[in-house]
Design an enzyme around this catalytic site. Structure first.
Site, PDB file in Angstrom:
ATOM      1  CG  LEU A  20      36.233  42.415  35.545  1.00  0.00           C
ATOM      2  CD1 LEU A  20      36.973  41.083  35.679  1.00  0.00           C
ATOM      3  CD2 LEU A  20      34.809  42.182  35.058  1.00  0.00           C
ATOM      4  CG  ASP A  39      42.753  50.892  43.529  1.00  0.00           C
ATOM      5  OD1 ASP A  39      42.227  50.142  42.686  1.00  0.00           O
ATOM      6  OD2 ASP A  39      43.919  51.321  43.426  1.00  0.00           O
ATOM      7  CG  ASN A  92      37.570  42.641  41.552  1.00  0.00           C
ATOM      8  OD1 ASN A  92      37.355  41.876  40.622  1.00  0.00           O
ATOM      9  ND2 ASN A  92      38.289  43.747  41.419  1.00  0.00           N
ATOM     10  CE1 TYR A 158      44.099  35.845  38.721  1.00  0.00           C
ATOM     11  CE2 TYR A 158      43.844  34.213  36.978  1.00  0.00           C
ATOM     12  CZ  TYR A 158      43.373  35.317  37.655  1.00  0.00           C
ATOM     13  OH  TYR A 158      42.191  35.900  37.290  1.00  0.00           O
ATOM     14  CE  LYS A 162      41.221  35.259  40.716  1.00  0.00           C
ATOM     15  NZ  LYS A 162      40.406  36.220  41.485  1.00  0.00           N
ATOM     16  CB  THR A 192      40.380  43.412  32.048  1.00  0.00           C
ATOM     17  OG1 THR A 192      41.170  42.230  31.830  1.00  0.00           O
ATOM     18  CG2 THR A 192      38.974  43.008  32.486  1.00  0.00           C
TER      19      THR A 192
END
Length: 305
Positions: A20, A39, A92, A158, A162, A192
Protein backbone atom coordinates in the site's frame (compact mmCIF):
# COMPACT_ATOMS: atom_id res chain seq x y z
CA UNK A 1 -1.82 16.56 -16.50
CA UNK A 2 -4.47 15.05 -14.23
CA UNK A 3 -7.04 17.47 -12.83
CA UNK A 4 -5.72 16.74 -9.33
CA UNK A 5 -2.43 18.60 -9.65
CA UNK A 6 0.19 18.35 -6.89
CA UNK A 7 3.01 19.91 -8.88
CA UNK A 8 5.43 21.65 -6.54
CA UNK A 9 4.21 19.70 -3.51
CA UNK A 10 6.53 17.49 -1.48
CA UNK A 11 5.43 14.32 0.31
CA UNK A 12 6.89 11.87 2.80
CA UNK A 13 5.33 8.40 2.76
CA UNK A 14 6.50 6.11 5.55
CA UNK A 15 6.72 2.39 4.88
CA UNK A 16 6.48 2.97 1.14
CA UNK A 17 8.89 0.42 -0.26
CA UNK A 18 6.15 -2.04 -1.18
CA UNK A 19 2.43 -2.76 -0.90
CA UNK A 20 0.00 0.00 0.00
CA UNK A 21 2.76 2.47 0.84
CA UNK A 22 4.35 2.07 -2.58
CA UNK A 23 0.96 2.55 -4.21
CA UNK A 24 0.47 5.78 -2.24
CA UNK A 25 3.92 7.04 -3.27
CA UNK A 26 3.27 6.22 -6.94
CA UNK A 27 -0.12 7.96 -6.87
CA UNK A 28 1.32 11.13 -5.35
CA UNK A 29 4.20 11.19 -7.84
CA UNK A 30 1.84 10.57 -10.76
CA UNK A 31 -0.04 13.72 -9.79
CA UNK A 32 3.12 15.82 -9.65
CA UNK A 33 4.38 15.57 -6.06
CA UNK A 34 8.02 14.88 -5.23
CA UNK A 35 8.18 11.97 -2.81
CA UNK A 36 10.49 10.79 -0.03
CA UNK A 37 10.15 7.00 0.00
CA UNK A 38 10.82 5.34 3.35
CA UNK A 39 11.58 1.72 4.18
CA UNK A 40 13.81 -0.25 6.55
CA UNK A 41 15.34 -2.18 3.62
CA UNK A 42 17.66 -0.11 1.43
CA UNK A 43 17.30 -2.34 -1.62
CA UNK A 44 13.50 -2.22 -1.39
CA UNK A 45 13.49 1.56 -0.95
CA UNK A 46 15.82 2.12 -3.90
CA UNK A 47 13.74 -0.20 -6.08
CA UNK A 48 10.66 1.83 -5.19
CA UNK A 49 12.42 5.07 -6.12
CA UNK A 50 13.52 3.54 -9.43
CA UNK A 51 9.98 2.41 -10.24
CA UNK A 52 8.63 5.92 -9.56
CA UNK A 53 11.34 7.49 -11.73
CA UNK A 54 10.64 5.04 -14.57
CA UNK A 55 6.98 6.09 -14.41
CA UNK A 56 8.02 9.73 -14.84
CA UNK A 57 7.92 10.78 -11.19
CA UNK A 58 10.45 12.21 -8.75
CA UNK A 59 11.49 10.43 -5.57
CA UNK A 60 14.36 9.82 -3.17
CA UNK A 61 14.81 7.19 -0.48
CA UNK A 62 15.36 7.58 3.25
CA UNK A 63 16.09 4.27 4.96
CA UNK A 64 15.13 4.37 8.64
CA UNK A 65 12.67 2.54 10.91
CA UNK A 66 9.99 4.96 12.11
CA UNK A 67 9.12 5.29 15.76
CA UNK A 68 11.71 7.64 17.19
CA UNK A 69 11.89 11.42 17.05
CA UNK A 70 15.28 11.09 15.34
CA UNK A 71 13.75 9.03 12.52
CA UNK A 72 10.93 11.54 12.06
CA UNK A 73 13.39 14.42 11.90
CA UNK A 74 15.46 12.57 9.31
CA UNK A 75 12.42 12.12 7.07
CA UNK A 76 11.31 15.74 7.30
CA UNK A 77 14.87 17.03 6.88
CA UNK A 78 15.38 14.84 3.82
CA UNK A 79 12.28 16.32 2.20
CA UNK A 80 13.47 19.86 2.92
CA UNK A 81 17.06 19.22 1.85
CA UNK A 82 16.08 17.54 -1.42
CA UNK A 83 13.00 19.52 -2.41
CA UNK A 84 12.93 22.63 -0.21
CA UNK A 85 9.71 22.02 1.72
CA UNK A 86 7.16 19.54 3.05
CA UNK A 87 3.45 19.60 2.21
CA UNK A 88 2.15 16.06 2.65
CA UNK A 89 2.81 13.30 5.17
CA UNK A 90 1.37 9.79 4.83
CA UNK A 91 2.01 7.62 7.90
CA UNK A 92 1.81 4.14 6.45
CA UNK A 93 4.68 2.26 8.14
CA UNK A 94 3.59 -0.71 10.19
CA UNK A 95 4.36 -4.21 11.40
CA UNK A 96 2.33 -7.09 12.80
CA UNK A 97 2.92 -9.26 15.86
CA UNK A 98 -0.41 -11.09 16.10
CA UNK A 99 -1.23 -13.16 19.20
CA UNK A 100 -4.20 -13.55 21.52
CA UNK A 101 -4.07 -11.53 24.73
CA UNK A 102 -2.80 -14.26 27.05
CA UNK A 103 0.04 -15.16 24.66
CA UNK A 104 1.13 -11.65 23.70
CA UNK A 105 4.49 -10.61 25.14
CA UNK A 106 5.56 -7.12 26.15
CA UNK A 107 7.90 -7.11 23.14
CA UNK A 108 5.05 -8.05 20.78
CA UNK A 109 2.96 -5.20 22.15
CA UNK A 110 5.71 -2.60 22.31
CA UNK A 111 7.03 -3.26 18.79
CA UNK A 112 3.66 -2.68 17.14
CA UNK A 113 2.78 0.34 19.29
CA UNK A 114 6.20 1.89 18.62
CA UNK A 115 5.97 1.56 14.85
CA UNK A 116 2.29 2.34 14.32
CA UNK A 117 1.25 4.66 17.12
CA UNK A 118 4.47 6.34 18.22
CA UNK A 119 5.73 6.37 14.63
CA UNK A 120 2.60 8.21 13.55
CA UNK A 121 2.92 10.64 16.47
CA UNK A 122 6.60 11.46 15.99
CA UNK A 123 6.36 11.84 12.21
CA UNK A 124 3.19 13.94 12.43
CA UNK A 125 4.73 16.19 15.09
CA UNK A 126 7.87 16.80 13.01
CA UNK A 127 5.78 17.43 9.90
CA UNK A 128 3.38 19.77 11.71
CA UNK A 129 6.28 21.84 13.05
CA UNK A 130 7.70 22.23 9.55
CA UNK A 131 4.33 22.98 7.93
CA UNK A 132 3.49 25.60 10.55
CA UNK A 133 6.88 27.24 9.96
CA UNK A 134 6.20 27.36 6.23
CA UNK A 135 2.84 29.01 6.92
CA UNK A 136 1.15 27.58 3.82
CA UNK A 137 -0.90 24.73 5.27
CA UNK A 138 -0.42 21.07 4.56
CA UNK A 139 -1.89 17.59 4.73
CA UNK A 140 -1.48 14.75 7.20
CA UNK A 141 -2.91 11.41 6.04
CA UNK A 142 -2.84 8.79 8.80
CA UNK A 143 -3.31 5.17 7.80
CA UNK A 144 -5.84 3.33 9.96
CA UNK A 145 -7.48 -0.07 9.64
CA UNK A 146 -10.85 -1.78 10.05
CA UNK A 147 -9.24 -3.47 13.07
CA UNK A 148 -8.90 -0.09 14.73
CA UNK A 149 -12.51 0.77 13.99
CA UNK A 150 -14.03 -2.58 15.04
CA UNK A 151 -11.40 -4.65 16.82
CA UNK A 152 -9.99 -7.90 15.46
CA UNK A 153 -9.28 -11.28 17.07
CA UNK A 154 -5.60 -11.76 17.85
CA UNK A 155 -4.67 -8.13 17.24
CA UNK A 156 -4.59 -6.45 20.65
CA UNK A 157 -1.57 -4.33 19.74
CA UNK A 158 -2.52 -3.52 16.15
CA UNK A 159 -6.17 -2.74 16.91
CA UNK A 160 -5.20 -0.45 19.79
CA UNK A 161 -2.64 1.39 17.65
CA UNK A 162 -5.06 1.88 14.76
CA UNK A 163 -7.85 3.06 17.09
CA UNK A 164 -5.39 5.57 18.51
CA UNK A 165 -4.51 6.75 15.02
CA UNK A 166 -8.18 7.52 14.29
CA UNK A 167 -8.28 9.50 17.54
CA UNK A 168 -5.12 11.34 16.47
CA UNK A 169 -6.91 12.49 13.31
CA UNK A 170 -9.85 13.91 15.24
CA UNK A 171 -7.63 15.65 17.78
CA UNK A 172 -5.04 17.03 15.38
CA UNK A 173 -7.69 18.31 12.98
CA UNK A 174 -8.76 20.67 15.77
CA UNK A 175 -5.24 21.61 16.83
CA UNK A 176 -3.93 22.26 13.31
CA UNK A 177 -7.02 23.78 11.72
CA UNK A 178 -5.89 27.37 12.18
CA UNK A 179 -2.67 26.53 10.36
CA UNK A 180 -4.71 25.21 7.39
CA UNK A 181 -3.33 21.72 7.91
CA UNK A 182 -5.91 19.00 7.25
CA UNK A 183 -5.68 15.69 9.11
CA UNK A 184 -7.61 12.58 8.11
CA UNK A 185 -7.38 8.85 8.75
CA UNK A 186 -7.83 6.48 5.84
CA UNK A 187 -9.05 2.91 6.30
CA UNK A 188 -7.80 0.85 3.35
CA UNK A 189 -8.76 -2.71 2.46
CA UNK A 190 -6.64 -4.38 -0.21
CA UNK A 191 -4.93 -7.50 -1.45
CA UNK A 192 -1.58 -7.38 0.33
CA UNK A 193 0.94 -9.82 1.73
CA UNK A 194 -1.14 -9.88 4.92
CA UNK A 195 -4.50 -10.63 3.29
CA UNK A 196 -2.90 -13.32 1.15
CA UNK A 197 -2.58 -15.36 4.34
CA UNK A 198 -6.38 -15.43 4.79
CA UNK A 199 -7.51 -18.73 3.19
CA UNK A 200 -10.83 -17.38 1.92
CA UNK A 201 -9.11 -14.60 -0.01
CA UNK A 202 -6.06 -16.54 -1.22
CA UNK A 203 -7.50 -18.09 -4.42
CA UNK A 204 -8.95 -14.78 -5.60
CA UNK A 205 -5.67 -12.96 -4.97
CA UNK A 206 -3.77 -15.67 -6.82
CA UNK A 207 -6.17 -15.38 -9.75
CA UNK A 208 -5.73 -11.60 -9.72
CA UNK A 209 -1.95 -12.06 -9.97
CA UNK A 210 -2.58 -14.15 -13.08
CA UNK A 211 -4.49 -11.32 -14.71
CA UNK A 212 -8.04 -12.21 -13.74
CA UNK A 213 -10.22 -9.41 -12.33
CA UNK A 214 -11.57 -9.65 -8.81
CA UNK A 215 -15.30 -10.46 -8.82
CA UNK A 216 -17.88 -7.80 -8.01
CA UNK A 217 -18.88 -9.43 -4.73
CA UNK A 218 -15.36 -8.64 -3.50
CA UNK A 219 -14.81 -5.27 -5.16
CA UNK A 220 -18.23 -3.91 -4.24
CA UNK A 221 -19.67 -6.11 -1.51
CA UNK A 222 -16.48 -6.34 0.53
CA UNK A 223 -14.78 -3.19 -0.72
CA UNK A 224 -11.72 -5.32 -1.47
CA UNK A 225 -9.34 -4.66 -4.33
CA UNK A 226 -5.75 -3.80 -5.17
CA UNK A 227 -3.41 -1.39 -3.36
CA UNK A 228 -3.77 0.91 -6.35
CA UNK A 229 -7.54 1.10 -5.75
CA UNK A 230 -6.85 2.44 -2.25
CA UNK A 231 -4.17 4.86 -3.44
CA UNK A 232 -6.63 7.16 -5.22
CA UNK A 233 -7.75 8.59 -1.89
CA UNK A 234 -4.28 9.92 -1.01
CA UNK A 235 -3.69 12.48 -3.80
CA UNK A 236 -7.32 13.55 -3.48
CA UNK A 237 -6.97 14.31 0.23
CA UNK A 238 -3.68 16.10 -0.47
CA UNK A 239 -5.27 18.34 -3.10
CA UNK A 240 -7.10 21.66 -2.97
CA UNK A 241 -10.30 19.76 -3.77
CA UNK A 242 -10.21 18.30 -0.23
CA UNK A 243 -9.22 21.39 1.78
CA UNK A 244 -12.59 21.34 3.55
CA UNK A 245 -12.24 17.72 4.65
CA UNK A 246 -10.52 17.18 8.01
CA UNK A 247 -10.90 15.07 11.14
CA UNK A 248 -12.51 12.20 9.21
CA UNK A 249 -11.98 8.45 8.90
CA UNK A 250 -12.51 7.43 5.28
CA UNK A 251 -12.53 3.84 4.10
CA UNK A 252 -11.56 2.75 0.61
CA UNK A 253 -11.09 -0.54 -1.21
CA UNK A 254 -12.06 -2.07 -4.54
CA UNK A 255 -14.97 -0.07 -5.97
CA UNK A 256 -16.07 1.25 -2.57
CA UNK A 257 -15.38 4.44 -0.64
CA UNK A 258 -17.09 5.04 2.70
CA UNK A 259 -17.17 7.49 5.59
CA UNK A 260 -16.78 5.90 9.02
CA UNK A 261 -18.77 7.32 11.90
CA UNK A 262 -17.14 8.78 14.99
CA UNK A 263 -17.86 7.07 18.33
CA UNK A 264 -20.88 8.70 19.93
CA UNK A 265 -23.64 8.01 22.42
CA UNK A 266 -26.49 6.12 20.78
CA UNK A 267 -28.95 5.75 23.65
CA UNK A 268 -29.29 7.12 27.19
CA UNK A 269 -31.40 6.53 30.30
CA UNK A 270 -31.78 8.61 33.46
CA UNK A 271 -32.49 7.97 37.13
CA UNK A 272 -33.42 10.74 39.55
CA UNK A 273 -30.62 11.08 42.11
CA UNK A 274 -28.29 8.80 40.12
CA UNK A 275 -27.88 5.11 39.57
CA UNK A 276 -27.22 2.20 41.92
CA UNK A 277 -25.95 -1.23 40.90
CA UNK A 278 -29.42 -2.68 41.52
CA UNK A 279 -31.24 -0.03 39.49
CA UNK A 280 -28.77 -0.52 36.64
CA UNK A 281 -29.40 -4.27 36.75
CA UNK A 282 -33.14 -3.63 36.50
CA UNK A 283 -33.10 -0.95 33.81
CA UNK A 284 -30.08 -1.67 31.63
CA UNK A 285 -31.43 -4.67 29.66
CA UNK A 286 -34.53 -2.78 28.49
CA UNK A 287 -33.02 0.69 28.06
CA UNK A 288 -29.47 1.44 26.92
CA UNK A 289 -28.57 -2.27 26.80
CA UNK A 290 -31.52 -3.35 24.69
CA UNK A 291 -29.42 -3.39 21.50
CA UNK A 292 -25.73 -3.85 22.27
CA UNK A 293 -23.16 -3.03 19.62
CA UNK A 294 -21.34 -5.72 17.65
CA UNK A 295 -17.56 -6.06 17.56
CA UNK A 296 -14.99 -7.38 15.13
CA UNK A 297 -14.30 -7.04 11.43
CA UNK A 298 -17.21 -8.79 9.68
CA UNK A 299 -16.32 -12.04 7.98
CA UNK A 300 -16.35 -11.80 4.17
CA UNK A 301 -19.52 -13.01 2.47
CA UNK A 302 -18.69 -15.37 -0.36
CA UNK A 303 -21.29 -16.64 -2.83
CA UNK A 304 -22.50 -20.14 -2.26
CA UNK A 305 -20.81 -22.76 -4.41
Amino acid sequence: MPSIDLTGKVAVVTGSGRGLGLAYAHALAAHGASVVVNDVDEAVAEAAVKSIAEAGGTAVAEVVPVGTSEAADRLVNRAVEEFGRLDILVTNAGILRDKVLWKMSDDDFDAVITTHLKGTFTCARAAAIRMREQGEGGTLILVGSPAGQRGNFGQTNYSAAKAGIAAFARTWSMELGRANITVNAIVPVAATAMTETIPAFAPYIEAMKNGEPLPDFLRKGEGFGTPEDCAALVPFLASEAARGITGQAIGIGGDKVALWSHPQEIKAAYADGGWTPDSLADAFPTSVGAELQSVGVPAPKFPEA
